[in-house]
Enzyme design. Structure first.
Site, PDB file in Angstrom:
ATOM      1  N   CYS A   2     -20.088 -12.489  -6.164  1.00  0.00           N
ATOM      2  CA  CYS A   2     -21.208 -13.253  -6.686  1.00  0.00           C
ATOM      3  C   CYS A   2     -22.193 -12.303  -7.357  1.00  0.00           C
ATOM      4  O   CYS A   2     -22.396 -11.190  -6.912  1.00  0.00           O
ATOM      5  CB  CYS A   2     -21.970 -14.052  -5.627  1.00  0.00           C
ATOM      6  N   ARG A  27     -18.150 -10.250 -11.146  1.00  0.00           N
ATOM      7  CA  ARG A  27     -18.352 -10.342  -9.702  1.00  0.00           C
ATOM      8  C   ARG A  27     -17.897 -11.689  -9.141  1.00  0.00           C
ATOM      9  O   ARG A  27     -17.921 -11.902  -7.928  1.00  0.00           O
ATOM     10  CB  ARG A  27     -19.832 -10.141  -9.368  1.00  0.00           C
ATOM     11  N   TRP A  74     -18.385 -16.339  -6.578  1.00  0.00           N
ATOM     12  CA  TRP A  74     -17.009 -16.127  -6.104  1.00  0.00           C
ATOM     13  C   TRP A  74     -16.940 -16.897  -4.790  1.00  0.00           C
ATOM     14  O   TRP A  74     -17.595 -16.526  -3.813  1.00  0.00           O
ATOM     15  CB  TRP A  74     -16.736 -14.641  -5.900  1.00  0.00           C
ATOM     16  N   ASN A 100     -26.023 -13.892  -2.602  1.00  0.00           N
ATOM     17  CA  ASN A 100     -24.759 -13.157  -2.633  1.00  0.00           C
ATOM     18  C   ASN A 100     -24.533 -12.603  -1.231  1.00  0.00           C
ATOM     19  O   ASN A 100     -25.394 -11.893  -0.717  1.00  0.00           O
ATOM     20  CB  ASN A 100     -24.843 -12.020  -3.663  1.00  0.00           C
ATOM     21  N   GLY A 101     -23.398 -12.928  -0.621  1.00  0.00           N
ATOM     22  CA  GLY A 101     -23.118 -12.437   0.733  1.00  0.00           C
ATOM     23  C   GLY A 101     -22.545 -13.560   1.572  1.00  0.00           C
ATOM     24  O   GLY A 101     -22.130 -14.602   1.035  1.00  0.00           O
ATOM     25  N   GLU A 487      -0.437   2.624  -7.217  1.00  0.00           N
ATOM     26  CA  GLU A 487      -1.572   2.198  -8.044  1.00  0.00           C
ATOM     27  C   GLU A 487      -1.078   1.376  -9.242  1.00  0.00           C
ATOM     28  O   GLU A 487      -1.658   0.345  -9.585  1.00  0.00           O
ATOM     29  CB  GLU A 487      -2.377   3.426  -8.491  1.00  0.00           C
ATOM     30  N   LYS A 491      -2.064  -2.501 -10.172  1.00  0.00           N
ATOM     31  CA  LYS A 491      -2.649  -2.867 -11.473  1.00  0.00           C
ATOM     32  C   LYS A 491      -1.863  -4.009 -12.093  1.00  0.00           C
ATOM     33  O   LYS A 491      -2.424  -4.966 -12.603  1.00  0.00           O
ATOM     34  CB  LYS A 491      -2.614  -1.621 -12.361  1.00  0.00           C
ATOM     35  N   GLU A 494      -2.452  -7.388 -10.252  1.00  0.00           N
ATOM     36  CA  GLU A 494      -3.753  -8.053 -10.360  1.00  0.00           C
ATOM     37  C   GLU A 494      -4.052  -8.622 -11.737  1.00  0.00           C
ATOM     38  O   GLU A 494      -4.746  -9.616 -11.835  1.00  0.00           O
ATOM     39  CB  GLU A 494      -4.894  -7.155  -9.843  1.00  0.00           C
ATOM     40  N   HIS A 510      17.151   2.446   2.104  1.00  0.00           N
ATOM     41  CA  HIS A 510      16.896   1.930   3.455  1.00  0.00           C
ATOM     42  C   HIS A 510      16.539   0.438   3.436  1.00  0.00           C
ATOM     43  O   HIS A 510      15.963  -0.062   4.380  1.00  0.00           O
ATOM     44  CB  HIS A 510      15.789   2.761   4.114  1.00  0.00           C
ATOM     45  N   LYS A 607     -14.991  -8.003  -8.900  1.00  0.00           N
ATOM     46  CA  LYS A 607     -15.055  -6.546  -8.992  1.00  0.00           C
ATOM     47  C   LYS A 607     -15.525  -5.903  -7.687  1.00  0.00           C
ATOM     48  O   LYS A 607     -14.936  -4.946  -7.220  1.00  0.00           O
ATOM     49  CB  LYS A 607     -16.000  -6.179 -10.141  1.00  0.00           C
TER      50      LYS A 607
END
Ligand code: M6R
Length: 612
Positions: A2, A27, A74, A100-101, A487, A491, A494, A510, A607
C-alpha cells in the site's frame, strides 16, 4: 504494501495526490482513492483497480480542496472492491483515514466499537481506525488539540503496523500522520507540505524531507510541522536533503522501469563501489571500523533477507567463506524469525533489504539484537526502517528502484557484500594479499563489463521470443552459477507467470531430471572454470532427453551443442553473478513483454512487503 500520499498547501490537492499515487503504484494496485477537504466537508472518491481508474470517477476533476490524503492498496483484509478501498471514513463522516500496514487486533477493536454503537461497511482492518478516533474524539469535549489526542489514544490501542494519515472535517487546515513499523516521510515545500510512503513519489515537488520514526506523530499545516513522540511529547527532527535526481524516478524514455533499471546497472554498480574501493588502496569501511579482534570474535555470519536480497546473500556466501574462513549461513527472514536460530554475541548478522522496509527482515533483525548479535543493515533507501534498527548501516547507492522485479538492487547488493568481504579479509589477513588484490581489480572493471553484457540484448530477445509460450523453464548451475539460477528463476516467475525451477546441476539425477521431456527449455549458467565440465555433462543429459538450451557463459565451450549461447566477459567466479544475471534479467523482461504483461507491476505482487 500500500502507498499513501498527503498534501496540505495552496494548490489543488487532487492532481498532486493522484500523481503521487501513480508513482507509488508499485506498492499495490488493487484499488485507489482520495479524500479532499471541500468547503467544510470531506469528499471521498475511490474505486477498485488501478490508480488511473480514479480519472473515471464523476466529479473528480471538480475537486478544489487544497488538503487531502490518498491511497493505493495491496489487499490484505477483504477482497479488492470499492467498499474495501481507502480512504475509510468514520460513521459520522468527520474523519477520513488512509492506512498502510496490518492491525492485528482489529476484530477485538471492532467488537468493542460495535458494542459502542458503531457499524462497519468493509471487511478491512483499517475501518476501525477512523471510528476509534471518533470514539476518543467525542470523549475529549473538543478541548485544545483533541484531534491529535484522539489519534494518539486510538493508536495506543492498535497492535500491528501502521502508517496513517488522518483528515478531520472539524480541522480543515490540519493533517495528522503517525507511523509504527510502516514507512512514512514528510516533504517540505514553500507554504505547503507533502506526505508519502517513500521519497521518489514526491521528489518532483521537494528535495527536503523529514523521516518519521516508529511511534512518531506529526501535525501538519501548510506553514508548519510539529512532531511528537510516542507519549505525545514534542520533539525536534532534522530536515534532510535528498541528492536523488528527479529523472531517477521517471522512465526517462524507457518503456518500463524494469528495462531502465537493467540498463542503469553500469552506473549503479559504479556508484556502489563509489569511494569504498580505489586502485591500489585498502577497501574503505571506516563507517564500520571493525578491528581484527572484533572480527575474530565472530564465530559465524548470518546473511538474512527475503526474495532477491536473499539471493544476493546466497551469491556472496562462497566468497565470504573462502576469503574470511568463517561459517556463513544464509537464511530467509520469515523462517529465521520463527526458528530460534543459534545466535549470540559471537554472531554477526547482516540484513539485506533494498527497501529497508520488509517486515520479516526487520523482525529478524530485532530478534538477533535481542540475542546479543552485532547487526549490519544493507539497504538502498536512506533512513529506511532497517537502517534505524541495525548497529551499522551501509548503503548500496543504486538509486531508486521502482519496478517490482528487483534488478539493479541485486547487482549492487552483491557488489557491496563483495567489498565488505574484501574489507573483512584485509582486516583479518586471512588470505594472501594477491588473492584480495586480484578480486579488487576485477571489481573495478565490473561497470565496463556490465555495459558489454548489455550489448547482447537482441540475441536474448530473439531467444525469449521463441520460448515465451512455454509452461515450464528450468535453470541449472553449480556454485555461484546455481545461486544465479535461483535469482533468474524467481525473476521469470514473477513477471512472466511461467512456472520455473532452479536446480544445482549435480542434483538433477536425484529426481528433477524426471521432469525433462522433449522440447522443454533449460537455461545453463557456466562461469566457473572449475565446474564447467561437470555442468556441461549435466546439460548433455538434458539435451539427450530433448531439451532446448540457452547457455550463459564466459568459458570456451562447444557452442554447436546448444540452441543459443550468450557469451559474457570473464570475471572472478566469486563475483560472476553480477554479470551472469544480466542476460537473464533481460530474458524474463522480453518474455513478459512478448506475453503482453505489465512488467513493472506483476499480478499479486508489491514492491515493499511491509506485512508478514
Ligand atoms: O526490499 P527488499 O529487498 O527487502 O525486498 C525483498 C523482496 O521482497 C524482493 O527482493 C522481491 O523478492 C522482489 N520482487 C524480487 O524481484
Amino acid at each position: 504494501m500500500c502507498g499513501i500520499v498527503g498534501y496540505i498547501g495552496n494548490k489543488k490537492a487532487s492532481p498532486i495526490l493522484i500523481d503521487g499515487l501513480l508513482k507509488l503504484e508499485y506498492r499495490g494496485y488493487d484499488s485507489a482513492g482520495i479524500s479532499t477537504m471541500e468547503n467544510g466537508f470531506i469528499s471521498n472518491m475511490k474505486d477498485k483497480g488501478r490508480v488511473k481508474n480514479l480519472y473515471e470517477i464523476p466529479g473528480i476533476d471538480d475537486l478544489k480542496g487544497v488538503v487531502g490524503i490518498a491511497h493505493t492498496r495491496w489487499a490484505t483484509h477483504g477482497k479488492p472492491a470499492k467498499e474495501n478501498s481507502h480512504p475509510h471514513m468514520d460513521n459520522h463522516n468527520i474523519f477520513s483515514v488512509v492506512h498502510n500496514g496490518i492491525i492485528e487486533n482489529y476484530q477485538e477493536l471492532k467488537e468493542f466499537l460495535v458494542q459502542n454503537g458503531y457499524h462497519f461497511l468493509s471487511q478491512t482492518d483499517t475501518e476501525i481506525i477512523p471510528n476509534l478516533i471518533h470514539y476518543y474524539y467525542v470523549k475529549q469535549d473538543k478541548c485544545h488539540d483533541s484531534l491529535l489526542k484522539a489519534v494518539h489514544l486510538a493508536c495506543n490501542d492498535l497492535k500491528g503496523s501502521y502508517a496513517i494519515e488522518v483528515l478531520c472535517k472539524d480541522a480543515p487546515d490540519t493533517l495528522i500522520v503517525a507511523r509504527k513499523d510502516s514507512p512514512l516521510v514528510i516533504g517540505v515545500g514553500e507554504d505547503e507540505n507533502y506526505v508519502s510512503s517513500d521519497i521518489p513519489a514526491i521528489l518532483s515537488y521537494t528535495k527536503n524531507f523529514y523521516l518519521l520514526n516508529d511511534g512518531d506523530f506529526a501535525k501538519l499545516s501548510k506553514h508548519s510541522i510539529s512532531f511528537y513522540d510516542v507519549n505525545l511529547a514534542p520533539i525536534e527532527k532534522e530536515l534532510k536533503s535528498i541528492e536523488w535526481d528527479v529523472s531517477a524516478c521517471e522512465k526517462d524514455g524507457y518503456e518500463d522501469f524494469m528495462l531502465k533499471e537493467i540498463y542503469e546497472q553500469p552506473k549503479s554498480v559504479r556508484e556502489t563501489i563509489g569511494s569504498r574501493l580505489k586502485k591500489g588502496e585498502k577497501v574503505n569501511f571506516e563507517d564500520i571500523g571493525f578491528t581484527k579482534e572484533t572480527l575474530q570474535h565472530f564465530h559465524k555470519i548470518y546473511l538474512v533477507a527475503c526474495g532477491t536480497a536473499m539471493h544476493a546473500g546466497l551469491a556472496i556466501k562462497p566468497m565470504l567463506e573462502k576469503l574470511c574462513h568463517i561459517d556463513v549461513i544464509v537464511d530467509i527472514a520469515s523462517e529465521f524469525r520463527y526458528r530460534e536460530p543459534l545466535i549470540d554475541d559471537k554472531t554477526l548478522c547482516i540484513y539485506i533489504s533494498q527497501s529497508g522496509e520488509t517486515a520479516d527482515t526487520i523482525a529478524a533483525l530485532k530478534l538477533s539484537k535481542m540475542k546479543g548479535a552485532k547487526t549490519i543493515a544493507i539497504s538502498n533507501v536512506i533512513g529506511s526502517s532497517i537502517t534505524r534498527e541495525a548497529d551499522y548501516t551501509i548503503y548500496t547507492h543504486a538509486g531508486p528502484e521502482i519496478a517490482v522485479a528487483s534488478t539493479k538492487a541485486y547487482t549492487s547488493q552483491i557488489t557491496l557484500l563483495a567489498l565488505l568481504c574484501l574489507y573483512f579479509a584485509e582486516v583479518l589477513e586471512s588470505v594472501p594479499y594477491d588473492v584480495i588484490n586480484t578480486i579488487k581489480e576485477e571489481l573495478l572493471l565490473l561497470p565496463e563489463k556490465v555495459s558489454e553484457v548489455l550489448k547482447d540484448s537482441e540475441q536474448i530477445k530473439n531467444f525469449a521470443n521463441k520460448v515465451y509460450e512455454e509452461k515450464d523453464i528450468f535453470f541449472l548451475g553449480r556454485g555461484t552459477d546455481y545461486t544465479v539460477s535461483q535469482e533468474a528463476s524467481l525473476k521469470l516467475k514473477e513477471i512472466s507467470y511461467i512456472h520455473s525451477e532452479a536446480y544445482a546441476a549435480g542434483e538433477l539425477k536425484h529426481g528433477p531430471i524426471a521432469l525433462i521431456e522433449n522440447g522443454i527449455t533449460v537455461v545453463g549458467i557456466l562461469t566457473d572454470p572449475n565446474l564447467v565440465e561437470k555442468s556441461v555433462s549435466n546439460l548433455q543429459e538434458v539435451i539427450t532427453r530433448g531439451a532446448k538450451t540457452l547457455i550463459i557463459t564466459n568459458q570456451e565451450i562447444n557452442q554447436t551443442n546448444y540452441d543459443e549461447v550468450i557469451t559474457i566477459p570473464y570475471t572472478n567466479p566469486l563475483i560472476s553473478p553480477i554479470l551472469s544475471i544480466i542476460p537473464l534479467q533481460l530474458f524474463s523482461y522480453y518474455i513478459s513483454k512478448e506475453k503482453g504483461l505489465d512488467v513493472d507491476k506483476p499480478r499479486n505482487l508489491a514492491k515493499s512487503v511491509t506485512v508478514e
